[in-house]
Motif scaffolding. Structure first.
Motif, PDB file in Angstrom:
ATOM      1  N   ASP A  87      -4.280  -8.174   7.075  1.00  0.00           N
ATOM      2  CA  ASP A  87      -3.546  -9.554   6.663  1.00  0.00           C
ATOM      3  C   ASP A  87      -3.733  -9.821   5.043  1.00  0.00           C
ATOM      4  O   ASP A  87      -4.548  -9.258   4.454  1.00  0.00           O
ATOM      5  CB  ASP A  87      -4.574 -10.881   7.395  1.00  0.00           C
ATOM      6  N   GLY A  88      -2.619 -10.647   4.874  1.00  0.00           N
ATOM      7  CA  GLY A  88      -2.506 -10.972   3.280  1.00  0.00           C
ATOM      8  C   GLY A  88      -1.221 -11.508   2.842  1.00  0.00           C
ATOM      9  O   GLY A  88      -0.190 -10.930   3.678  1.00  0.00           O
ATOM     10  N   GLY A  89      -0.828 -12.091   1.994  1.00  0.00           N
ATOM     11  CA  GLY A  89       0.451 -12.489   1.786  1.00  0.00           C
ATOM     12  C   GLY A  89       0.800 -12.247   0.457  1.00  0.00           C
ATOM     13  O   GLY A  89       1.708 -12.918  -0.083  1.00  0.00           O
ATOM     14  N   ASP A  90       0.079 -11.562  -0.452  1.00  0.00           N
ATOM     15  CA  ASP A  90       0.406 -11.313  -1.698  1.00  0.00           C
ATOM     16  C   ASP A  90       1.533 -10.397  -1.905  1.00  0.00           C
ATOM     17  O   ASP A  90       2.034 -10.047  -1.097  1.00  0.00           O
ATOM     18  CB  ASP A  90      -1.042 -10.958  -2.653  1.00  0.00           C
ATOM     19  N   GLU A  91       1.778 -10.172  -3.273  1.00  0.00           N
ATOM     20  CA  GLU A  91       3.017  -9.657  -3.810  1.00  0.00           C
ATOM     21  C   GLU A  91       3.038  -8.037  -3.098  1.00  0.00           C
ATOM     22  O   GLU A  91       3.839  -7.268  -2.639  1.00  0.00           O
ATOM     23  CB  GLU A  91       3.136  -9.384  -5.365  1.00  0.00           C
ATOM     24  N   VAL A  92       1.604  -7.306  -3.168  1.00  0.00           N
ATOM     25  CA  VAL A  92       1.490  -6.022  -2.611  1.00  0.00           C
ATOM     26  C   VAL A  92       1.717  -5.979  -1.095  1.00  0.00           C
ATOM     27  O   VAL A  92       2.478  -4.974  -0.480  1.00  0.00           O
ATOM     28  CB  VAL A  92      -0.039  -5.632  -2.948  1.00  0.00           C
ATOM     29  N   HIS A  93       1.204  -6.933  -0.375  1.00  0.00           N
ATOM     30  CA  HIS A  93       1.547  -7.115   0.989  1.00  0.00           C
ATOM     31  C   HIS A  93       3.077  -7.332   1.368  1.00  0.00           C
ATOM     32  O   HIS A  93       3.523  -6.520   2.118  1.00  0.00           O
ATOM     33  CB  HIS A  93       0.853  -8.354   1.728  1.00  0.00           C
ATOM     34  N   MET A  94       3.779  -8.092   0.387  1.00  0.00           N
ATOM     35  CA  MET A  94       5.187  -8.158   0.858  1.00  0.00           C
ATOM     36  C   MET A  94       5.823  -6.991   0.226  1.00  0.00           C
ATOM     37  O   MET A  94       6.671  -6.336   1.228  1.00  0.00           O
ATOM     38  CB  MET A  94       5.671  -9.233  -0.471  1.00  0.00           C
ATOM     39  N   LEU A  95       5.453  -6.164  -0.632  1.00  0.00           N
ATOM     40  CA  LEU A  95       5.899  -4.812  -0.910  1.00  0.00           C
ATOM     41  C   LEU A  95       5.967  -3.760   0.269  1.00  0.00           C
ATOM     42  O   LEU A  95       6.624  -3.237   0.812  1.00  0.00           O
ATOM     43  CB  LEU A  95       5.217  -4.253  -2.206  1.00  0.00           C
ATOM     44  N   ALA A  96       4.475  -3.840   0.718  1.00  0.00           N
ATOM     45  CA  ALA A  96       4.290  -3.107   1.866  1.00  0.00           C
ATOM     46  C   ALA A  96       5.196  -3.340   3.175  1.00  0.00           C
ATOM     47  O   ALA A  96       5.779  -2.345   3.692  1.00  0.00           O
ATOM     48  CB  ALA A  96       2.718  -3.055   2.293  1.00  0.00           C
ATOM     49  N   ASP A  97       5.278  -4.731   3.258  1.00  0.00           N
ATOM     50  CA  ASP A  97       6.329  -5.232   4.387  1.00  0.00           C
ATOM     51  C   ASP A  97       7.516  -4.801   4.363  1.00  0.00           C
ATOM     52  O   ASP A  97       8.076  -4.045   5.164  1.00  0.00           O
ATOM     53  CB  ASP A  97       6.125  -6.922   4.353  1.00  0.00           C
ATOM     54  N   SER A 114      -6.934  -4.425  -6.340  1.00  0.00           N
ATOM     55  CA  SER A 114      -5.627  -4.805  -5.982  1.00  0.00           C
ATOM     56  C   SER A 114      -4.683  -3.583  -6.014  1.00  0.00           C
ATOM     57  O   SER A 114      -3.478  -3.774  -5.488  1.00  0.00           O
ATOM     58  CB  SER A 114      -5.235  -5.731  -7.404  1.00  0.00           C
ATOM     59  N   LEU A 115      -5.126  -2.695  -6.712  1.00  0.00           N
ATOM     60  CA  LEU A 115      -4.152  -1.548  -6.685  1.00  0.00           C
ATOM     61  C   LEU A 115      -4.339  -0.631  -5.368  1.00  0.00           C
ATOM     62  O   LEU A 115      -3.406   0.290  -5.122  1.00  0.00           O
ATOM     63  CB  LEU A 115      -4.355  -0.561  -7.962  1.00  0.00           C
ATOM     64  N   LYS A 116      -5.231  -0.789  -4.732  1.00  0.00           N
ATOM     65  CA  LYS A 116      -5.662   0.109  -3.371  1.00  0.00           C
ATOM     66  C   LYS A 116      -4.651   0.158  -2.578  1.00  0.00           C
ATOM     67  O   LYS A 116      -4.274   1.330  -2.245  1.00  0.00           O
ATOM     68  CB  LYS A 116      -6.896  -0.532  -2.692  1.00  0.00           C
ATOM     69  N   PRO A 117      -4.060  -1.196  -2.040  1.00  0.00           N
ATOM     70  CA  PRO A 117      -2.900  -1.157  -1.196  1.00  0.00           C
ATOM     71  C   PRO A 117      -1.553  -0.137  -1.806  1.00  0.00           C
ATOM     72  O   PRO A 117      -0.964   0.503  -1.109  1.00  0.00           O
ATOM     73  CB  PRO A 117      -2.405  -2.722  -1.285  1.00  0.00           C
ATOM     74  N   ILE A 118      -1.382  -0.027  -2.998  1.00  0.00           N
ATOM     75  CA  ILE A 118      -0.331   0.490  -3.839  1.00  0.00           C
ATOM     76  C   ILE A 118      -0.813   2.084  -3.529  1.00  0.00           C
ATOM     77  O   ILE A 118       0.289   2.733  -3.308  1.00  0.00           O
ATOM     78  CB  ILE A 118      -0.202   0.266  -5.324  1.00  0.00           C
ATOM     79  N   VAL A 119      -1.844   2.417  -3.708  1.00  0.00           N
ATOM     80  CA  VAL A 119      -2.178   3.766  -3.514  1.00  0.00           C
ATOM     81  C   VAL A 119      -2.013   4.068  -1.901  1.00  0.00           C
ATOM     82  O   VAL A 119      -1.239   5.209  -1.769  1.00  0.00           O
ATOM     83  CB  VAL A 119      -3.725   3.833  -3.985  1.00  0.00           C
ATOM     84  N   LYS A 120      -2.255   3.262  -0.964  1.00  0.00           N
ATOM     85  CA  LYS A 120      -1.986   3.381   0.185  1.00  0.00           C
ATOM     86  C   LYS A 120      -0.371   3.522   0.599  1.00  0.00           C
ATOM     87  O   LYS A 120      -0.075   4.429   1.048  1.00  0.00           O
ATOM     88  CB  LYS A 120      -2.685   2.154   1.235  1.00  0.00           C
ATOM     89  N   ILE A 121       0.219   2.719  -0.267  1.00  0.00           N
ATOM     90  CA  ILE A 121       1.702   2.723  -0.052  1.00  0.00           C
ATOM     91  C   ILE A 121       2.206   4.131  -0.347  1.00  0.00           C
ATOM     92  O   ILE A 121       3.062   4.904   0.195  1.00  0.00           O
ATOM     93  CB  ILE A 121       2.391   1.893  -0.897  1.00  0.00           C
ATOM     94  N   ALA A 122       1.706   4.502  -1.583  1.00  0.00           N
ATOM     95  CA  ALA A 122       2.140   5.984  -2.244  1.00  0.00           C
ATOM     96  C   ALA A 122       1.647   6.977  -1.239  1.00  0.00           C
ATOM     97  O   ALA A 122       2.605   7.943  -0.935  1.00  0.00           O
ATOM     98  CB  ALA A 122       1.262   6.205  -3.466  1.00  0.00           C
ATOM     99  N   GLN A 123       0.393   6.616  -0.879  1.00  0.00           N
ATOM    100  CA  GLN A 123      -0.147   7.908   0.271  1.00  0.00           C
ATOM    101  C   GLN A 123       0.638   8.103   1.563  1.00  0.00           C
ATOM    102  O   GLN A 123       1.243   9.097   1.881  1.00  0.00           O
ATOM    103  CB  GLN A 123      -1.416   7.516   0.719  1.00  0.00           C
ATOM    104  N   ALA A 124       1.055   6.739   2.107  1.00  0.00           N
ATOM    105  CA  ALA A 124       2.069   6.717   3.259  1.00  0.00           C
ATOM    106  C   ALA A 124       3.397   7.108   2.995  1.00  0.00           C
ATOM    107  O   ALA A 124       4.083   7.993   3.754  1.00  0.00           O
ATOM    108  CB  ALA A 124       2.366   5.206   3.881  1.00  0.00           C
ATOM    109  N   ALA A 125       4.041   6.866   1.828  1.00  0.00           N
ATOM    110  CA  ALA A 125       5.314   7.566   1.317  1.00  0.00           C
ATOM    111  C   ALA A 125       5.170   9.114   1.390  1.00  0.00           C
ATOM    112  O   ALA A 125       5.941   9.768   1.827  1.00  0.00           O
ATOM    113  CB  ALA A 125       5.761   6.844   0.152  1.00  0.00           C
ATOM    114  N   GLU A 126       3.971   9.456   0.753  1.00  0.00           N
ATOM    115  CA  GLU A 126       3.842  11.071   0.525  1.00  0.00           C
ATOM    116  C   GLU A 126       3.782  11.661   2.072  1.00  0.00           C
ATOM    117  O   GLU A 126       4.067  12.618   2.231  1.00  0.00           O
ATOM    118  CB  GLU A 126       2.474  11.114  -0.456  1.00  0.00           C
ATOM    119  N   ALA A 127       2.936  11.009   2.995  1.00  0.00           N
ATOM    120  CA  ALA A 127       2.648  11.442   4.145  1.00  0.00           C
ATOM    121  C   ALA A 127       4.130  11.683   4.850  1.00  0.00           C
ATOM    122  O   ALA A 127       4.488  12.628   5.591  1.00  0.00           O
ATOM    123  CB  ALA A 127       1.994  10.536   5.078  1.00  0.00           C
TER     124      ALA A 127
END
Ligand code: ADP
Length: 468
Positions: A219-229, A191-204
């Motif tokens: 694909d996905g519609g959970d809260e993390v996907h919403m955050l990434a969106d 579940s936290l993997k996408p958050i790590v991805k978000i952090a990495q993208a922001a870092e990059a």
């Protein structure tokens, strides 16, 4: 605890909770099944003793050959007590023994030493460290009266199964805990993997300044996907505004370069030697024209960039569009440039929610263009009507028109159709009028379209949905 990663914290929390729940469940299970088993063994004791009692008979005389194989015969009172082979003296941890009226053991194994006092009732007897359930019943019948059957069973006889379950659970509990920890960790990690991805993208983006990067989560519609969106949209907006900023700077410097070069060249040339007053006047006029051009460019650009940030759109009110268009047509008709006649065909009482200033600017721009690119003694037709839930405002002229291959380009910033091809029309604009008109239309939820034929004229139509 504060320094632990979110992953570990979630895992710890879930695993502890699961272990506690499982332990409580086990404890409850032991308590309940323990008491069930205890009452069950008492019932078994009573039933067995009573069944065994039926397997005892007395014979005053019995020949050896009449004796049945497997049955037990005990001499008693001059005859024989026959204990049938169905008599179960040891069954499921329950011992049944036969005693004479004096309490002496006649048959079976006596587990407890205590004297027989109570009948037909299960009592608990403690001997040494062990507790026993004891049940006695008196036999009846000829020569059997006074004989006693005593059943005894250890309190824990039935609990061996429970202790087995208990030891199995003890083995199972750490195993379950391990599964809970591993499972919890994996879920938290996933579940936290996408958050790590978000952090990495922001870092990059932060490191390389590359705003075109996006967070790819699939694909996905959970809260993390919403955050990434949301982040992706934010990156998109940031990218656009940086790009606009860059474009703005490059456009403005490009647009100002020509007039500045002309002003410099004109001044240097004029200053090279003494000039007559007429020559100075002419040079100053050139410089003034260029300065005016720069002024218009800067002003238009500023309006444009403010429009981009939508700051000018703060003042949305219900306005009477019919009145506004009427006023503008009357006002513009007085210009009488190139002897062009301005006609108005305006439907009354059309109201819209809009920024009056911006709508005014849009219409003025369209009319100004119609004058600028109109022919001598030509006509301009301004028409406003509401139909099919739409408001249509068109400004048409019978001027130079626009070639088909130019129709798409006129909306680009600073784009101006080559005037040599449009019969040398003098153009004081800077190529920002139509992009601004388009932007204003979009800001009001509308759109702008153009129909034009080279040499025949153009028609610009602003279409906006009508609200009820
Ligand atoms: P400008 O300041 O050059 O008028 P605009 O953005 O308003 O800039 O227009 C872009 C180009 O579109 C103009 O250079 C002109 O060639 C063309 N154009 C705009 N309006 C008309 C019109 N009514 N008739 C013919 N051409 C037009």
């Amino acid at each position: 605890m504060k320094h632990l990663s979110l992953k570990i914290k979630i895992t710890l929390w879930f695993s502890t909770l699961i272990i506690i729940i499982v332990a409580i469940m086990f404890a409850l299970m032991f308590m309940i099944s323990g008491s069930v088993l205890k009452s069950d063994i008492k019932e078994q004791l009573v039933t067995l003793v009573e069944t065994n009692a039926e397997e005892i008979e007395y014979y005053s005389n019995i020949e050896t050959e009449e004796r049945e194989k497997g049955d037990q015969y005990i001499q008693y009172n001059g005859g024989y007590i026959e204990i049938d082979d169905d008599f179960l003296d040891q069954f499921n941890g329950i011992y049944t023994a036969l005693h004479d009226p004096q309490g002496e053991l006649l048959y079976g194994e006596s587990v407890v030493e205590s004297p027989i006092t109570t009948f037909d009732k299960v009592e608990t007897v403690t001997e040494g460290r062990e507790k026993y359930f004891v049940y006695c019943c008196e036999l009846s019948g000829k020569n059997l009266d006074g004989l006693v059957l005593r059943g005894t069973v250890s309190e824990y006889a039935n609990l061996t199964l429970l202790s087995r379950i208990m030891s199995l659970s003890m083995l199972l509990l750490p195993f379950l805990a391990l599964i809970a920890i591993i499972g919890g960790y994996r879920i938290a990690q996933r579940s936290l993997k996408p958050i790590v991805k978000i952090a990495q993208a922001a870092e990059a983006i932060n490191d390389g300044g590359d705003l075109s990067k996006r967070i790819e989560l699939g694909d996905g519609g959970d809260e993390v996907h919403m955050l990434a969106d949301t982040f992706n949209k934010m990156f998109g907006r940031l990218e656009k505004s940086f790009e606009d900023e860059r474009q703005f700077t490059s456009d403005i410097s490009h647009e100002l370069r020509t007039p500045v070069t002309v002003v410099l060249a004109q001044s240097e040339l004029t200053l090279e030697q003494e000039r007559t007053p007429q020559e100075y006047k002419k040079a100053l006029e050139v410089i003034k024209r260029q300065a005016l051009r720069m002024k218009t460019t800067v002003e238009e650009m500023l309006t444009f960039s403010r429009l981009d940030r939508m700051t000018e759109l703060a003042d949305i009110k219900k306005i009477n569009l019919s009145e506004l268009v009427k006023e503008l047509v009357e006002e513009q008709a007085t210009i009488k440039k190139k002897d062009i006649t301005l006609h108005g065909d305006i439907q009354s009482n059309i109201y819209i929610d809009a920024d009056r200033h911006l709508i005014e600017r849009m219409i003025t721009n369209l009319i100004a263009n119609a004058y600028r690119y109109g022919n001598e003694n030509g006509n301009i037709y301004v028409k406003l009507k509401a139909e099919k839930q739409q408001i249509c405002l068109s400004v048409a002229d019978d001027g130079v028109g626009i070639a088909e291959n130019e129709l798409d380009k006129i909306w680009n910033r600073f784009y101006q159709v080559d005037t040599s091809r449009t019969s040398g029309q003098k153009n004081n604009g800077v190529g920002l009028g139509l992009p601004m008109v388009q932007r204003i239309a979009a800001l009001h939820g509308g759109k702008i379209e153009v129909e034009s034929k080279l040499g025949e004229g153009s028609r610009f139509i602003f279409i906006m949905p009508q609200k009820n």
